[in-house]
Design an enzyme around this catalytic site. Structure first.
Site, PDB file in Angstrom:
ATOM      1  N   LYS A  88      31.620  41.358  36.596  1.00  0.00           N
ATOM      2  CA  LYS A  88      31.738  41.285  35.337  1.00  0.00           C
ATOM      3  C   LYS A  88      30.236  41.949  34.351  1.00  0.00           C
ATOM      4  CE  LYS A  88      35.738  38.905  34.748  1.00  0.00           C
ATOM      5  NZ  LYS A  88      36.929  39.751  34.131  1.00  0.00           N
ATOM      6  N   ARG A 103      46.149  38.203  40.567  1.00  0.00           N
ATOM      7  CA  ARG A 103      47.437  38.847  41.339  1.00  0.00           C
ATOM      8  C   ARG A 103      47.050  38.452  42.670  1.00  0.00           C
ATOM      9  NH1 ARG A 103      46.496  44.728  38.998  1.00  0.00           N
ATOM     10  NH2 ARG A 103      45.469  43.437  37.333  1.00  0.00           N
TER      11      ARG A 103
END
Ligand code: BES
Ligand code: MN
Ligand code: ZN
Length: 498
Positions: A279, A353
């Protein structure tokens, strides 16, 4: 903070501060009217100067009214009648709690529940008033060497209740206290930095909670146990970090053991750097909040235990740290999940996920739940779609979705549903594995849910709450909100059926 109820008159309360509502145009609800007549019209006289703005939650302090035992009276405006609703009442409750807290009182008696919208019973009024007040005065100073709380001596709020409503109110009071305790736990865990709140720390907190409450039992799987079971997706996320992962199950047994539990599964990424798909550094500190789903599960289980909720509930925490270490997974890596399905990790930043899919498979096999709700700070796209007001809701089951939406309205901790259509599934096609872990830019929240949906077996009722926009606040008030503990608790209370 402690909460109580009283049926005493406002003018006779032995307290630092009495809090009463004032309606539009200076009309006085019962408690304010009682103070007004006891003081020979001092409330109306004060309002004549127009110092109380006609806005829900606006405040005016009055001092040393004749005939009133408390030295201070706090008037709280209900705002304009045409804009009067539950949200306005909630605003009054929170504005009053903050003002009393900042005002330096140790104790206050509040008559605001009497003006709640008529459709709401006293059980709801007290549950809300207590939980919202606790939320409003929450502080996190555990990591500060000098604590600021001496300026905030507020210890107790007592709510005024008519004698006829005492029983319902007492029930709401107990529920409000339990919600407040669960929400506070979720906030504390969220606010702790990632060098303290590691996967092992989360597991320890679950074990400590189970030690405290007879209805709770904790099971902790370490890396080796996950290895043996074949949780390739969860392990792939954890591999780049020096912090080992944990899969934690915290069960509340409140009903017949034969009764299938409700499963709550929380994303517990204790820090999300993105991994190799790293990020940008701007605001990356906020990725310590990426375990807020797991924290809300722990908080909700605490609430269940405090309320001795007559339901079986199993909370699962999928806890790992997403770091770009030398053993981290690379874009393009393919892993085999516990379900046997293979996943191509095209972006290591779509890690939520990956930990959740193995946790979902595990809880279905281990606990055969009647229904499953997962809670996750899953996608930045959810903030783009819905902002910071509702959590995103996606579900494969209409009745479950409806129950969660309703619980959101009742608690004020709302969710908004997005479509979970098969049409979106093709975005997750991989050239090399059964499924890819990203689905491109369009509808990122929905494709994330579609990914999870693939791991739901036998069309079991399942819902996904994306709390990326609601789990914490940024900016000056940066901090965990404890959402969606109020929503989840309300859903379980409704499920317990009374
Ligand atoms: N934890 C983030 C989601 C997130 C981002 C929540 C910002 C709140 C604020 C999650 O793990 C993530 O990185 N998601 C990616 C998914 C993408 C790579 C498909 C995202 O949203 O960018
Ligand atoms: Mn991520
Ligand atoms: Zn994440």
């Amino acid at each position: 903070m402690e909460f109580e109820i009283t049926s005493g008159k406002p003018q006779s309360q032995r307290t630092a501060c009495v809090v009463v509502a004032v309606a539009e145009g200076g009309r006085l609800p019962p408690a304010a009217a009682a103070l007004d007549s006891a003081s020979g019209g001092a409330i109306r006289a004060a309002l004549r100067h127009g110092d109380l703005p006609d806005e829900a939650g606006a405040l005016l302090w009055l001092y040393d009214l004749p005939g009133v035992r408390a030295p201070r009276v706090l008037l709280v405006s209900q705002g304009p009648a045409e804009r009067w609703n539950e949200a306005a009442w909630r605003q009054m409750i929170q504005a009053a709690a903050r003002a009393v807290d900042r005002g330096g009182a140790r104790h206050a008696v509040s008559y605001l529940p009497e003006v709640a919208p008529k459709a709401r019973d006293w059980r709801w009024r007290l549950r809300q008033a207590v939980a919202l007040s606790a939320e409003a005065v929450y502080r996190f100073d555990r990591m500060k060497s000098e604590v600021e709380s001496p300026e905030h001596p507020l210890e107790r709020i007592t709510f005024g209740v008519d004698r006829a409503d005492r029983e319902a109110a007492a029930r709401g009071l107990a529920e409000g206290r339990a919600v407040a305790a669960g929400q506070r736990l979720a906030r504390d865990l969220g606010n702790l930095p990632a060098n303290v709140c590691t996967p092992a720390y989360l597991a320890e907190q679950a074990v400590a909670l189970a030690d405290e409450h007879a209805s709770l039992a904790a099971t902790v799987l370490d890396e080796q146990a996950m290895e043996e079971l074949g949780m390739g997706a969860l392990l792939a996320v954890a591999r780049g970090s020096a912090q080992p992962p944990r899969l934690v199950a915290l069960s509340h047994r409140g009903a017949d053991p034969e009764q299938a539990p409700i499963a709550l599964v929380g994303k517990g990424i204790t820090f999300d750097t993105g991994g190799i798909s790293i990020k940008p550094s701007q605001d990356m500190d906020e990725m310590k909040f990426d375990m807020c789903g797991a924290a809300s599960v722990l908080g909700t289980l605490k609430t269940c235990a405090l309320l001795r909720l007559p339901l079986n509930v199993v909370g699962v925490l999928a806890a790992a740290e997403n770091m770009p270490g030398s053993r981290a997974s690379r874009p393009g890596d393919i892993v085999t999940t516990l379900s046997g399905k293979t996943v191509e990790i095209l972006n290591t930043d779509a890690e939520g996920r990956l930990v959740l899919c193995d946790a979902l498979t595990w809880v279905q096999r281990e606990h055969a739940p009647a229904e499953i709700v997962d809670i996750a700070t899953l996608t930045g796209a959810c903030i783009i779609a819905l902002g910071h007001h509702p959590s995103g809701l996606l579900a494969n089951d209409e009745a479950l979705a409806e129950r969660l939406l309703q619980a959101g309205e009742t608690s004020g901790d709302r969710a908004w549903r997005l479509p979970l259509w098969d049409d979106y599934q093709e975005q997750l096609k991989s050239n090399f594995a059964d499924v890819a872990n990203i689905g491109g830019r369009p509808a990122g929240t929905i494709t994330a849910a579609c990914f999870l949906w693939r791991f739901i077996e036998d069309e079991r009722p399942w819902a996904h709450l994306d709390i990326a926009g609601t789990a914490w606040k940024s900016g000056k008030e940066k901090g965990a909100t404890g959402r969606p503990v109020p929503l989840l608790t309300q859903y379980l209370l409704d499920r317990a059926g009374d």
